[in-house]
Design a protein around this motif. Structure first.
Motif, PDB file in Angstrom:
ATOM      1  N   SER A  88      42.119  36.482  49.950  1.00  0.00           N
ATOM      2  CA  SER A  88      41.484  36.572  48.419  1.00  0.00           C
ATOM      3  C   SER A  88      41.720  37.803  48.038  1.00  0.00           C
ATOM      4  CB  SER A  88      39.890  36.000  48.799  1.00  0.00           C
ATOM      5  OG  SER A  88      39.300  37.109  49.531  1.00  0.00           O
ATOM      6  N   GLY A  89      41.644  37.799  46.520  1.00  0.00           N
ATOM      7  CA  GLY A  89      41.676  38.888  45.859  1.00  0.00           C
ATOM      8  C   GLY A  89      43.181  39.290  45.140  1.00  0.00           C
ATOM      9  N   ASP A  90      43.397  40.585  44.589  1.00  0.00           N
ATOM     10  CA  ASP A  90      44.565  40.661  43.949  1.00  0.00           C
ATOM     11  C   ASP A  90      45.826  40.271  44.674  1.00  0.00           C
ATOM     12  OD1 ASP A  90      45.802  42.241  41.306  1.00  0.00           O
ATOM     13  OD2 ASP A  90      46.597  43.060  43.486  1.00  0.00           O
ATOM     14  N   VAL A  91      46.840  39.489  43.876  1.00  0.00           N
ATOM     15  CA  VAL A  91      47.935  39.150  44.865  1.00  0.00           C
ATOM     16  C   VAL A  91      48.637  40.433  45.386  1.00  0.00           C
ATOM     17  CG1 VAL A  91      48.109  37.052  43.827  1.00  0.00           C
ATOM     18  CG2 VAL A  91      49.182  38.786  42.784  1.00  0.00           C
ATOM     19  N   LYS A  92      48.897  41.473  44.671  1.00  0.00           N
ATOM     20  CA  LYS A  92      49.771  42.379  45.165  1.00  0.00           C
ATOM     21  C   LYS A  92      49.009  43.041  46.483  1.00  0.00           C
ATOM     22  CE  LYS A  92      52.797  45.777  43.480  1.00  0.00           C
ATOM     23  NZ  LYS A  92      53.587  46.447  42.429  1.00  0.00           N
ATOM     24  N   GLU A  93      47.955  43.587  46.343  1.00  0.00           N
ATOM     25  CA  GLU A  93      46.898  43.991  47.302  1.00  0.00           C
ATOM     26  C   GLU A  93      47.089  43.144  48.567  1.00  0.00           C
ATOM     27  OE1 GLU A  93      43.113  44.854  45.939  1.00  0.00           O
ATOM     28  OE2 GLU A  93      43.765  46.214  44.207  1.00  0.00           O
ATOM     29  N   VAL A  94      46.939  41.766  48.419  1.00  0.00           N
ATOM     30  CA  VAL A  94      46.933  40.998  49.662  1.00  0.00           C
ATOM     31  C   VAL A  94      48.423  40.931  50.049  1.00  0.00           C
ATOM     32  CG1 VAL A  94      46.883  38.546  50.097  1.00  0.00           C
ATOM     33  CG2 VAL A  94      45.116  39.216  48.880  1.00  0.00           C
TER      34      VAL A  94
END
Length: 119
Positions: A88-94
């Motif tokens: 879950s969360g921002d795609v780049k952070e994941v």
């Protein structure tokens, strides 16, 4: 290497089969993201579409997802795409967290939708 993430407004979409689009990151040998593109999501249930083979043909080998049923996991696995659920969360952070080795698969299937995607 390419990584795909079901996306809604730059966040992991919690429902793979109904995401707005897929974000695909290309990664170099040093595990650095070198490019990003978006792929339109097919209509309807993800596991009954040809999205797994479209992504596999693009060179995608990993799917970082929120929730998905076992049917979708099987279709992706059969196309040569490893699935990691519970993201879950921002795609780049994941994607960055996965590249750094800090993400693990939740092992949770989206049982509420198995009837739609079972084969």
């Amino acid at each position: 290497m390419k990584i795909a993430l079901p996306t809604h407004q730059n966040q992991i979409d919690s429902h793979f089969g109904h995401c707005e689009y897929f974000t695909v990151f290309s990664v170099d040998d040093s595990k650095k993201i070198i490019s990003q593109e978006t792929i339109a999501s097919p209509e309807g249930c993800g596991c009954k579409s040809n999205i797994a083979f479209i992504l596999a043909d693009m060179g995608v080998t990993v799917m970082l997802a929120g929730n998905m049923g076992d049917g979708a996991v099987n279709v992706l696995n059969n196309a040569g795409i490893e699935v990691l659920r519970g993201c879950s969360g921002d795609v780049k952070e994941v994607a960055t967290a996965w590249l750094n080795g800090t993400l693990v698969d939740s092992g949770e299937s989206c049982h509420a939708h198995d009837h739609e995607c079972s084969h």
